[in-house]
Design a protein around this motif. Structure first.
Motif, PDB file in Angstrom:
ATOM      1  N   TYR A 147       0.741  -1.182   0.006  1.00 48.58           N
ATOM      2  CA  TYR A 147      -0.070  -0.221   0.031  1.00 48.58           C
ATOM      3  C   TYR A 147       0.819   1.556  -0.155  1.00 48.58           C
ATOM      4  O   TYR A 147       0.225   1.883  -0.492  1.00 48.58           O
ATOM      5  N   VAL A 148       1.990   1.503   0.792  1.00 48.56           N
ATOM      6  CA  VAL A 148       2.915   2.549   0.660  1.00 48.56           C
ATOM      7  C   VAL A 148       3.433   2.937  -0.640  1.00 48.56           C
ATOM      8  O   VAL A 148       3.599   3.796  -1.318  1.00 48.56           O
ATOM      9  N   GLN A 149       4.264   1.386  -1.180  1.00 49.47           N
ATOM     10  CA  GLN A 149       4.744   1.934  -2.655  1.00 49.47           C
ATOM     11  C   GLN A 149       3.577   2.284  -3.311  1.00 49.47           C
ATOM     12  O   GLN A 149       3.843   3.441  -4.090  1.00 49.47           O
ATOM     13  N   CYS A 150       2.462   1.857  -3.084  1.00 51.65           N
ATOM     14  CA  CYS A 150       1.510   2.300  -3.955  1.00 51.65           C
ATOM     15  C   CYS A 150       1.018   3.751  -4.222  1.00 51.65           C
ATOM     16  O   CYS A 150       0.590   4.706  -5.105  1.00 51.65           O
ATOM     17  N   LEU A 151       0.397   3.572  -2.108  1.00 54.03           N
ATOM     18  CA  LEU A 151       0.412   5.489  -2.224  1.00 54.03           C
ATOM     19  C   LEU A 151       1.469   6.339  -2.990  1.00 54.03           C
ATOM     20  O   LEU A 151       0.760   7.371  -3.337  1.00 54.03           O
ATOM     21  N   ALA A 152       3.128   6.022  -2.419  1.00 54.80           N
ATOM     22  CA  ALA A 152       4.192   6.763  -3.285  1.00 54.80           C
ATOM     23  C   ALA A 152       3.886   6.867  -4.679  1.00 54.80           C
ATOM     24  O   ALA A 152       3.725   7.671  -5.297  1.00 54.80           O
ATOM     25  N   VAL A 153       3.502   6.468  -5.613  1.00 53.75           N
ATOM     26  CA  VAL A 153       3.336   6.032  -6.254  1.00 53.75           C
ATOM     27  C   VAL A 153       2.450   7.498  -7.230  1.00 53.75           C
ATOM     28  O   VAL A 153       2.255   8.510  -8.044  1.00 53.75           O
ATOM     29  N   GLN A 154       1.661   7.186  -6.309  1.00 48.05           N
ATOM     30  CA  GLN A 154       0.149   8.323  -6.986  1.00 48.05           C
ATOM     31  C   GLN A 154      -0.041   9.860  -6.285  1.00 48.05           C
ATOM     32  O   GLN A 154      -0.273  10.197  -6.649  1.00 48.05           O
ATOM     33  N   VAL A 155       0.948   9.553  -4.850  1.00 45.98           N
ATOM     34  CA  VAL A 155       1.187  10.875  -4.642  1.00 45.98           C
ATOM     35  C   VAL A 155       2.007  11.559  -5.683  1.00 45.98           C
ATOM     36  O   VAL A 155       1.517  12.672  -6.262  1.00 45.98           O
ATOM     37  N   ARG A 156       3.030  10.765  -6.676  1.00 46.64           N
ATOM     38  CA  ARG A 156       3.827  11.221  -7.477  1.00 46.64           C
ATOM     39  C   ARG A 156       2.987  12.133  -8.448  1.00 46.64           C
ATOM     40  O   ARG A 156       2.942  12.948  -9.363  1.00 46.64           O
ATOM     41  N   VAL A 157       2.137  10.845  -9.185  1.00 44.06           N
ATOM     42  CA  VAL A 157       0.827  10.770 -10.947  1.00 44.06           C
ATOM     43  C   VAL A 157       0.427  12.339  -9.920  1.00 44.06           C
ATOM     44  O   VAL A 157      -0.109  13.044 -10.758  1.00 44.06           O
ATOM     45  N   MET A 158       0.148  12.167  -9.191  1.00 43.93           N
ATOM     46  CA  MET A 158      -1.436  13.435  -9.101  1.00 43.93           C
ATOM     47  C   MET A 158      -0.348  14.280  -9.160  1.00 43.93           C
ATOM     48  O   MET A 158      -1.128  15.343  -9.246  1.00 43.93           O
ATOM     49  N   GLN A 159       0.561  14.889  -7.931  1.00 46.40           N
ATOM     50  CA  GLN A 159       1.263  15.713  -8.184  1.00 46.40           C
ATOM     51  C   GLN A 159       1.281  16.251  -9.750  1.00 46.40           C
ATOM     52  O   GLN A 159       1.761  17.298  -9.470  1.00 46.40           O
ATOM     53  N   ALA A 160       2.363  15.373 -10.599  1.00 44.41           N
ATOM     54  CA  ALA A 160       2.609  15.956 -12.414  1.00 44.41           C
ATOM     55  C   ALA A 160       1.997  15.951 -12.568  1.00 44.41           C
ATOM     56  O   ALA A 160       1.378  16.963 -12.840  1.00 44.41           O
ATOM     57  N   VAL A 161       0.560  15.543 -12.229  1.00 49.99           N
ATOM     58  CA  VAL A 161      -0.771  15.744 -12.953  1.00 49.99           C
ATOM     59  C   VAL A 161      -1.155  17.330 -12.768  1.00 49.99           C
ATOM     60  O   VAL A 161      -2.053  17.750 -13.364  1.00 49.99           O
ATOM     61  N   ALA A 162      -1.635  17.241 -11.443  1.00 45.18           N
ATOM     62  CA  ALA A 162      -2.310  19.290 -11.236  1.00 45.18           C
ATOM     63  C   ALA A 162      -1.164  20.111 -11.065  1.00 45.18           C
ATOM     64  O   ALA A 162      -1.100  21.067 -11.345  1.00 45.18           O
ATOM     65  N   ASP A 163       0.440  19.780 -10.879  1.00 52.04           N
ATOM     66  CA  ASP A 163       1.139  20.850 -11.922  1.00 52.04           C
ATOM     67  C   ASP A 163       0.887  21.225 -13.151  1.00 52.04           C
ATOM     68  O   ASP A 163       0.767  22.292 -14.202  1.00 52.04           O
ATOM     69  N   HIS A 164       0.868  20.097 -14.669  1.00 51.27           N
ATOM     70  CA  HIS A 164       0.965  20.007 -15.725  1.00 51.27           C
ATOM     71  C   HIS A 164      -0.324  20.796 -15.897  1.00 51.27           C
ATOM     72  O   HIS A 164      -0.556  21.863 -16.436  1.00 51.27           O
ATOM     73  N   PHE A 165      -1.764  20.412 -14.707  1.00 59.59           N
ATOM     74  CA  PHE A 165      -2.471  21.219 -15.144  1.00 59.59           C
ATOM     75  C   PHE A 165      -2.750  22.896 -14.588  1.00 59.59           C
ATOM     76  O   PHE A 165      -3.269  23.402 -15.457  1.00 59.59           O
ATOM     77  N   SER A 166      -1.869  22.645 -13.552  1.00 63.70           N
ATOM     78  CA  SER A 166      -2.470  24.736 -12.934  1.00 63.70           C
ATOM     79  C   SER A 166      -1.564  25.226 -13.942  1.00 63.70           C
ATOM     80  O   SER A 166      -0.872  26.421 -14.170  1.00 63.70           O
ATOM     81  N   SER A 167      -0.579  24.155 -14.841  1.00 63.33           N
ATOM     82  CA  SER A 167       0.747  25.279 -15.848  1.00 63.33           C
ATOM     83  C   SER A 167       0.372  25.938 -16.826  1.00 63.33           C
ATOM     84  O   SER A 167       0.505  27.200 -17.261  1.00 63.33           O
ATOM     85  N   SER A 168      -0.722  24.247 -17.175  1.00 64.41           N
ATOM     86  CA  SER A 168      -1.313  24.530 -18.915  1.00 64.41           C
ATOM     87  C   SER A 168      -1.911  25.863 -18.468  1.00 64.41           C
ATOM     88  O   SER A 168      -2.514  26.292 -20.188  1.00 64.41           O
ATOM     89  N   MET A 169      -3.330  26.202 -17.620  1.00 59.28           N
ATOM     90  CA  MET A 169      -3.960  26.872 -17.549  1.00 59.28           C
ATOM     91  C   MET A 169      -3.856  28.437 -17.335  1.00 59.28           C
ATOM     92  O   MET A 169      -3.226  28.812 -16.446  1.00 59.28           O
TER      93      MET A 169
END
Lengths: 169, 382
Positions: A147-169
């Motif tokens: 679960y910890v492994q998966c959560l770490a991946v999840q946080v990383r991906v969500m961070q990247a997505v959020a950054d991308h969205f907030s920067s692109s708009m």
């Protein structure tokens, strides 16, 4: 970074973005009568739920105990939504009506939980890991590791997505 | 003569040969009994001849011995009793039981299953005969048979081994019993930890000197070993967990890490909800005038995330997003808005300043995940 983690990342990203798109598609059921903050809150909850369920699907499907717990939870929530029971956070507290039956049920539930609730650090961990209350100690630790492994991946991906969205708009 | 032969056999022969010798001795005892009996006198010469054959056969090697019994004794029995009595085990004829005894002896050598009641009957016969004759060695033999029978009834699985090892010393037999109990405990453990290690047939647990060997303590030790193994795995996964010694501290650290991750997920989903252009916000219903008045969002944010992000910035961001929604075309205004939002983002997001700016003006969720992959998780993958 191992190959399996990369695979997991790719899989999760794909699923998460698909669910986001579905969430934003115009034919999805939307209610516009509520206050805007509540909508945001609801949206965030939905996104969170989508993230968790897509993570569970991407990680192990039904092969892991925690993914099974997450998926069953989301399934039950979806069923409740389809049956038209509005979740409590949509309705303002003043307008919330509690049926006697439901209130009694709630009371019972909380009482039971307080009885069942485990003490100590292991109990805390059980509360945090989905489906952890039914696990034996060794299994709990194993599931926690995954679960910890998966959560770490999840946080990383969500961070990247959020950054991308907030920067692109 | 008989006893002397018996002792020499006991000294010289191997296990089953000794059993065969015992059988032979029993047969001869039976013979004596029947010599006393007047009714069976005319049959005896034939039978004696058969027994002499048996004796000559028994001195040879083992398989031949077994074969001799099977070949010879039914023929001997034909002299004594009609075939229906063979089936019914006639109690009046001692030779009957002797026959069943021989057959069982052979069966045991072949390590095949046999019925317990039959055994009991034989035992009774043997004991009866011992009482009649008062022979000490025979009594000893019957006792031995009894113990063997108990063992056979107890564990049918190791029966063949026990039959072979019946001539060994007592201590060896107790050793064997200990081995079998260990096997049982290992089986139990296999059942218990079937979820964990399914590939292994069973877990080898060795009790060191001074450690308890009963099944419960073995299982408990295996469980503790498993937990410590899993703890080591988790120690590698959770950052900052290497320095901490002790299970309690490690568990605390793990709990903190999981909680922080979950909080991060919550925060990020919040951020995504704020960042996403909202289809639920109908541009007809929510005009720009209504938007600043928007009271519940900061409070909601506050209740959910105290101090997670500056609320004013989030609100401004949401306002810019809203303005963007209101504009139908991507004109200069929207480009201005993007500039403002990107100006906001370095403070709001943790490290989006280094994130590559994407100039695609299509709605971002239309950009497929492959572009995300290309664009750069590699920055985070370090």
């Amino acid at each position: 970074m191992s190959a399996t983690t990369q695979q997991l990342e790719r899989n999760f990203t794909h699923r998460f973005l698909t669910s986001l798109r579905r969430m934003n598609s115009p034919d999805s059921k939307t209610t516009t009568t509520h206050a805007a903050g509540l909508v945001i809150r609801r949206r965030s909850l939905r996104i969170k739920r989508a993230a968790y369920s897509s993570m569970a699907r991407a990680a192990a499907g039904s092969h892991r105990a925690w993914t099974r717990a997450v998926l069953s939870r989301t399934r039950s929530q979806r069923r409740r939504q389809q049956h038209g029971v509005r979740p409590n956070y949509i309705i303002p507290p003043s307008q919330r009506r509690k049926s006697v039956k439901r209130a009694a049920k709630l009371k019972k539930k909380t009482k039971k939980k307080s009885v069942v609730r485990r003490l100590g650090r292991a109990g805390k961990l059980r509360e945090l890991v989905p489906g952890g209350s039914r696990m034996e100690m060794g299994q709990l630790l194993e599931e926690t590791a995954h679960y910890v492994q998966c959560l770490a991946v999840q946080v990383r991906v969500m961070q990247a997505v959020a950054d991308h969205f907030s920067s692109s708009m | 003569m008989l006893s002397r032969e018996h002792t020499t056999c006991m000294d010289m022969m191997s296990v089953l040969e000794r059993q065969a010798a015992r059988f032979k001795w029993l047969q001869q005892q039976q013979q004596q009994l029947q010599l006393k009996d007047a009714t069976h006198l005319p049959i005896m010469p034939h039978f004696q001849g058969i027994f002499s054959q048996v004796e000559t056969g028994s001195t040879t090697t083992l398989p031949q011995h077994g074969g001799n019994h099977h070949l010879l004794l039914p023929s001997g029995f034909e002299f004594l009793a009609p075939p229906d009595q063979v089936v019914s085990h006639h109690p009046s004829l001692g030779i009957d039981h002797c026959l069943s005894r021989t057959s069982s002896c052979h069966m045991a050598a072949a390590a095949s299953a046999r019925a317990a009641p039959e055994e009991g009957e034989e035992d009774a016969v043997v004991v009866m005969m011992a009482e009649e004759n008062g022979g000490r060695s025979l009594a000893d033999g019957s006792n031995k048979r009894k113990t063997e029978n108990e063992e056979i009834r107890g564990k049918k699985r190791v029966k063949g081994e026990m039959e072979v090892e019946s001539s060994r010393s007592r201590s060896e037999e107790t050793n064997c019993r200990g081995d079998s109990t260990q096997e049982e405990t290992q089986k139990k453990k296999k059942k218990g930890s079937s979820s964990g290690d399914e590939k292994q047939d069973y877990i080898h647990v060795r009790a060191r000197r001074g450690q308890a060997t009963d099944s419960h303590s073995l299982a408990e030790r295996a469980r503790r070993e498993k937990i410590s193994r899993k703890m080591k795995c988790l120690q590698d996964l959770v950052p900052g967990c290497n320095k901490i010694t002790g299970r309690a501290g490690m568990l605390d650290e793990i709990i903190n890490y999981v909680q922080s991750l979950q909080r991060q997920v919550e925060f990020l989903s919040m951020k995504l909800a704020a960042v996403n252009p909202r289809m639920e916000f109908n541009s007809d219903k929510l005009s720009g005038k209504e938007f600043p008045g928007y009271p519940s969002f900061p409070t909601a944010m506050n209740s959910m995330f105290p101090g997670a992000a500056s609320l004013a910035q989030l609100q401004q961001l949401a306002a810019s997003r809203e303005m963007e929604n209101l504009t139908t075309n991507h004109s200069q205004i929207s480009s201005e808005k993007t500039q403002t939002s990107s100006a906001f983002s370095p403070e709001l997001c943790l490290d989006s300043s280094s994130f590559p700016q994407v100039q695609v003006h299509q709605p971002f969720w239309e950009a497929d995940s492959q572009s995300f992959q290309d664009m750069g998780f590699h920055r985070y993958q370090g």
